[in-house]
Design a protein around this motif. Structure first.
Motif, PDB file in Angstrom:
ATOM      1  N   GLU A 154       0.834  -1.206   0.000  1.00 43.33           N
ATOM      2  CA  GLU A 154       0.000   0.000   0.000  1.00 43.33           C
ATOM      3  C   GLU A 154       0.869   1.255   0.000  1.00 43.33           C
ATOM      4  N   LEU A 155       1.977   1.214   0.721  1.00 43.80           N
ATOM      5  CA  LEU A 155       2.874   2.373   0.761  1.00 43.80           C
ATOM      6  C   LEU A 155       3.543   2.587  -0.593  1.00 43.80           C
ATOM      7  N   LYS A 156       3.828   1.496  -1.292  1.00 41.23           N
ATOM      8  CA  LYS A 156       4.378   1.627  -2.648  1.00 41.23           C
ATOM      9  C   LYS A 156       3.380   2.308  -3.568  1.00 41.23           C
ATOM     10  N   LYS A 157       2.086   1.972  -3.428  1.00 38.81           N
ATOM     11  CA  LYS A 157       1.057   2.600  -4.254  1.00 38.81           C
ATOM     12  C   LYS A 157       0.953   4.097  -3.987  1.00 38.81           C
ATOM     13  N   LEU A 158       1.285   4.480  -2.747  1.00 40.11           N
ATOM     14  CA  LEU A 158       1.250   5.903  -2.392  1.00 40.11           C
ATOM     15  C   LEU A 158       2.537   6.626  -2.790  1.00 40.11           C
ATOM     16  N   GLU A 159       3.419   5.935  -3.536  1.00 41.30           N
ATOM     17  CA  GLU A 159       4.662   6.499  -4.052  1.00 41.30           C
ATOM     18  C   GLU A 159       5.567   6.975  -2.917  1.00 41.30           C
ATOM     19  N   SER A 160       5.744   6.125  -1.925  1.00 43.12           N
ATOM     20  CA  SER A 160       6.552   6.491  -0.764  1.00 43.12           C
ATOM     21  C   SER A 160       7.981   6.831  -1.163  1.00 43.12           C
ATOM     22  N   THR A 191       1.255  15.459  -9.938  1.00 44.88           N
ATOM     23  CA  THR A 191       2.688  15.202 -10.116  1.00 44.88           C
ATOM     24  C   THR A 191       3.515  16.482 -10.166  1.00 44.88           C
ATOM     25  N   GLN A 192       2.861  17.632 -10.382  1.00 45.21           N
ATOM     26  CA  GLN A 192       3.608  18.896 -10.429  1.00 45.21           C
ATOM     27  C   GLN A 192       4.100  19.315  -9.048  1.00 45.21           C
ATOM     28  N   TYR A 193       3.634  18.607  -8.010  1.00 44.94           N
ATOM     29  CA  TYR A 193       4.075  18.899  -6.648  1.00 44.94           C
ATOM     30  C   TYR A 193       4.823  17.671  -6.103  1.00 44.94           C
ATOM     31  N   PRO A 194       6.122  17.534  -6.389  1.00 47.40           N
ATOM     32  CA  PRO A 194       6.844  16.304  -6.005  1.00 47.40           C
ATOM     33  C   PRO A 194       6.919  16.081  -4.493  1.00 47.40           C
ATOM     34  N   LEU A 195       6.875  17.149  -3.718  1.00 44.60           N
ATOM     35  CA  LEU A 195       6.981  16.989  -2.264  1.00 44.60           C
ATOM     36  C   LEU A 195       5.713  16.417  -1.637  1.00 44.60           C
ATOM     37  N   ARG A 196       4.638  16.306  -2.449  1.00 44.79           N
ATOM     38  CA  ARG A 196       3.373  15.802  -1.909  1.00 44.79           C
ATOM     39  C   ARG A 196       3.525  14.382  -1.356  1.00 44.79           C
ATOM     40  N   VAL A 197       4.505  13.611  -1.893  1.00 39.62           N
ATOM     41  CA  VAL A 197       4.650  12.211  -1.498  1.00 39.62           C
ATOM     42  C   VAL A 197       5.034  12.071  -0.020  1.00 39.62           C
ATOM     43  N   VAL A 199       3.473  13.667   2.331  1.00 37.57           N
ATOM     44  CA  VAL A 199       2.268  13.867   3.142  1.00 37.57           C
ATOM     45  C   VAL A 199       1.813  12.560   3.810  1.00 37.57           C
ATOM     46  N   PRO A 200       1.623  11.454   3.064  1.00 38.16           N
ATOM     47  CA  PRO A 200       1.201  10.219   3.738  1.00 38.16           C
ATOM     48  C   PRO A 200       2.240   9.698   4.724  1.00 38.16           C
ATOM     49  N   ILE A 201       3.530   9.935   4.447  1.00 38.24           N
ATOM     50  CA  ILE A 201       4.583   9.520   5.381  1.00 38.24           C
ATOM     51  C   ILE A 201       4.403  10.242   6.715  1.00 38.24           C
ATOM     52  N   ALA A 202       4.163  11.556   6.641  1.00 30.37           N
ATOM     53  CA  ALA A 202       3.961  12.335   7.864  1.00 30.37           C
ATOM     54  C   ALA A 202       2.707  11.876   8.600  1.00 30.37           C
ATOM     55  N   LEU A 203       1.630  11.612   7.869  1.00 23.20           N
ATOM     56  CA  LEU A 203       0.377  11.196   8.500  1.00 23.20           C
ATOM     57  C   LEU A 203       0.505   9.822   9.137  1.00 23.20           C
ATOM     58  N   TRP A 204       1.178   8.872   8.463  1.00 23.46           N
ATOM     59  CA  TRP A 204       1.365   7.543   9.055  1.00 23.46           C
ATOM     60  C   TRP A 204       2.264   7.608  10.284  1.00 23.46           C
ATOM     61  N   THR A 205       3.231   8.534  10.266  1.00 24.28           N
ATOM     62  CA  THR A 205       4.081   8.715  11.448  1.00 24.28           C
ATOM     63  C   THR A 205       3.254   9.165  12.648  1.00 24.28           C
ATOM     64  N   VAL A 206       2.333  10.089  12.403  1.00 25.75           N
ATOM     65  CA  VAL A 206       1.435  10.554  13.469  1.00 25.75           C
ATOM     66  C   VAL A 206       0.581   9.397  13.985  1.00 25.75           C
ATOM     67  N   VAL A 207       0.047   8.596  13.058  1.00 22.63           N
ATOM     68  CA  VAL A 207      -0.794   7.460  13.450  1.00 22.63           C
ATOM     69  C   VAL A 207       0.000   6.466  14.290  1.00 22.63           C
ATOM     70  N   ASN A 208       1.225   6.153  13.873  1.00 25.02           N
ATOM     71  CA  ASN A 208       2.055   5.209  14.632  1.00 25.02           C
ATOM     72  C   ASN A 208       2.361   5.739  16.025  1.00 25.02           C
ATOM     73  N   PHE A 209       2.670   7.021  16.131  1.00 27.75           N
ATOM     74  CA  PHE A 209       2.951   7.615  17.441  1.00 27.75           C
ATOM     75  C   PHE A 209       1.720   7.538  18.342  1.00 27.75           C
ATOM     76  N   LEU A 210       0.543   7.877  17.796  1.00 30.75           N
ATOM     77  CA  LEU A 210      -0.685   7.849  18.583  1.00 30.75           C
ATOM     78  C   LEU A 210      -1.081   6.419  18.963  1.00 30.75           C
ATOM     79  N   ASN A 211      -0.714   5.457  18.121  1.00 28.78           N
ATOM     80  CA  ASN A 211      -0.969   4.058  18.477  1.00 28.78           C
ATOM     81  C   ASN A 211      -0.248   3.684  19.764  1.00 28.78           C
ATOM     82  N   GLY A 212       1.020   4.118  19.880  1.00 33.84           N
ATOM     83  CA  GLY A 212       1.754   3.860  21.106  1.00 33.84           C
ATOM     84  C   GLY A 212       1.251   4.685  22.267  1.00 33.84           C
ATOM     85  N   LEU A 213       0.830   5.925  21.996  1.00 33.09           N
ATOM     86  CA  LEU A 213       0.371   6.817  23.054  1.00 33.09           C
ATOM     87  C   LEU A 213      -0.884   6.292  23.736  1.00 33.09           C
TER      88      LEU A 213
END
Length: 519
Positions: free
Chosen positions: A323-329, A389-395, A397-411
């Motif tokens: 799934e992360l590959k599909k999101l162009e991680s 695709t004109q915004y290459p840094l968009r990729v 965004v999901p990395i940052a959001l999943w990081t938040v989710v992982n942190f909150l899972n532990g919290l």
């Protein structure tokens, strides 16, 4: 050294009006003794983490690998990976009988024997059937271990320490998973099995030095042993110093058992002797589970696991790399998976730091509300931003959001239900109820995993993220209206929350000892 003294039968049981916080001359030493006990038993939770991650390492080495001595095809690999999930609930349901008969400590010690056999079988495995046998052993042992571990935490800890000790235990399981990934990176899988087998030996030796749960001993009428156990757990204090808490514990256990019997059989409990019924084990436990004092908290725990696995996004976990590959991680998905366990652990440590200040309830409401937004944010990204695709840094965004989710899972998301399991069940049904809770947790997770691909095919990846996000947000609403605050509360106070006679305002507030900042 603890001296024998009989518990006073005239001591008032602390109830809703009396909420004592037993203070010892050296509270730091008392806390140290409890932390030491948990660290010693938590070697088994590290073991559980190793077992949970073991299929990933073995399948990574053997699945569709013609060069391997044991080359597993797709069908064989799917069986090896799924067998533990089938046998885990059987172990969880059986754990009630094991720990009620042999004690929390005795059950944990016994479980290490088949675990060691399982690792050695994996090391010497020369056929796929030996690998299947390993999966069966690991699945059963993981189920057998979880309930006595969490019951032990709930029964040995002071109210001020219970939530912290539970979070530390959950963190040890995370450490075990991370350690298996690291060992799998450094060594060949058979070597990893041999190294992992040492964990069960260490756990067995550690447990020989631990006292049995005082509550379990009291239920069986072994008061002298219970008193000595409590002295050890409160910093090796004298019997006189531990006596007030010991008497309150005896009276609470007998009162709880007496009310349970009156509710189900119209009989009372004698002041002396064991509190176990003369009925058969299954008959006794069925009656206890049907009692409202057990059934109501069990219903709440079942609901919490459903909510928290939405917040954990449990269904995506086996498919996370693809799934992360599909999101162009922009990061290697395997590396990000390992990093995710680090954020999970960090969240758990933050939970330890802030638990006594904010309590479980407020942390849970915050974590599920923010987590729901973050999960839905991944869905928004997949719907509106992924194609830009004109915004290459968009990729990122999901990395940052999943990081938040992982942190909150532990919290909170991952830790909350196990914290609650340690606290809410009456002493006579605690072993069986914790076993049922563990079985339910893995059943819910397996349903999430099984249905994930079907639901994704139906509503798409973005749709399933919206679904998980909304359910997580609704979970924060459930916590606000239904989740009692258990931090800093005695087991008797918590038990009263599932009866009609309780202070509803106090039910959702922090314990007085925590509010005052007692050490």
């Amino acid at each position: 050294m603890c001296n024998k003294t009989e518990p006073s039968k005239s001591l008032d049981v602390p109830g809703n009006d009396a909420k004592p916080s037993f203070q010892y001359k050296n509270p730091g030493k008392s806390a140290f003794a409890q932390i030491l006990a948990i660290i010693m038993q938590n070697w088994l939770l590290i073991e559980i983490g190793l077992e949970m991650a073991m299929p990933v390492i073995v399948l990574g080495a053997l699945h569709n690998n013609p060069a391997a001595a044991l080359n597993l095809n797709d069908d064989e690999a799917s069986w090896f990976g799924s067998i533990p999930d089938f046998f885990h609930p059987i172990g969880s349901l059986t754990s009630g009988l094991l720990q009620e008969k042999f004690g929390r400590k005795g059950a944990v010690m016994m479980i290490n024997i088949p675990i060691f056999i399982g690792w050695m079988t994996l090391y010497f495995a020369k056929s796929v059937y030996m690998l299947y046998a390993v999966s069966v052993i690991m699945g059963l042992c993981t189920g057998l271990a979880e309930a006595p571990l969490h019951a032990y935490i709930g029964e040995i800890a002071e109210p001020r320490m219970r939530g912290t000790l539970s979070t530390i235990s959950t963190s040890c399981c995370i450490i075990g998973v991370s350690l298996m990934y690291l060992l799998g990176y450094l060594f060949e899988w058979k070597t990893v099995a041999l190294i992992s087998s040492s964990c069960s030996v260490i756990t067995f030796l550690m447990m020989t030095q631990l006292p049995e749960s005082p509550t379990w001993l009291i239920v069986r009428g072994r008061l002298d042993e219970a008193r000595k156990s409590l002295c050890w757990l409160r910093g090796w204090v004298t019997a006189d110093e531990a006596e007030p808490e010991f008497q309150a514990l005896v009276n609470y256990t007998r009162n709880s058992a007496g009310l349970s019997r009156q509710d189900s059989t119209n009989s009372t409990v004698d002041d002396d002797g064991p509190l176990v019924r003369k009925d058969g084990f299954l008959t006794q436990q069925f009656k206890e589970l049907m009692n409202k004092k057990t059934f109501r908290p069990l219903r709440m725990v079942f609901t919490l696991f459903i909510i928290c696995f939405f917040g954990y996004v449990g269904g995506i976990r086996p498919y996370f790399i693809n799934e992360l590959k599909k999101l162009e991680s922009p990061i290697d998905p395997k590396l990000f998976l390992t990093m995710g366990t680090g954020w999970l652990f960090l969240g758990a440590m933050i939970n330890v730091a802030f638990l006594r200040r904010f309590g479980k309830r407020r942390i849970a409401i915050f974590s599920h509300a923010l987590g729901g937004v973050a999960i839905a944010g991944v869905g928004i990204y997949a719907t509106f931003l992924q194609g830009l695709t004109q915004y290459p840094l968009r990729v990122w965004v999901p990395i940052a959001l999943w990081t938040v989710v992982n942190f909150l899972n532990g919290l909170s998301t991952v830790t909350l239900p196990w914290q609650i399991v340690c606290e809410v069940f009456p002493p006579l049904s605690r072993g069986t109820a914790t076993g049922l809770s563990a079985a339910w947790a893995h059943l819910v997770l397996s349903v999430h995993v099984k249905l994930y691909l079907y639901v994704e095919a139906w509503i798409g990846f973005n749709g399933i993220m919206y679904l998980y996000g909304i359910c997580t947000l609704l979970g924060s609403t459930y916590h606000y209206f239904c989740l009692p605050e258990t931090e800093g509360k005695s087991l008797e106070q918590i038990e009263s929350y599932f009866t009609k006679k309780h202070d509803k305002k106090e039910k959702f507030s922090m314990g007085k000892s925590v509010q005052k900042g007692d050490p």
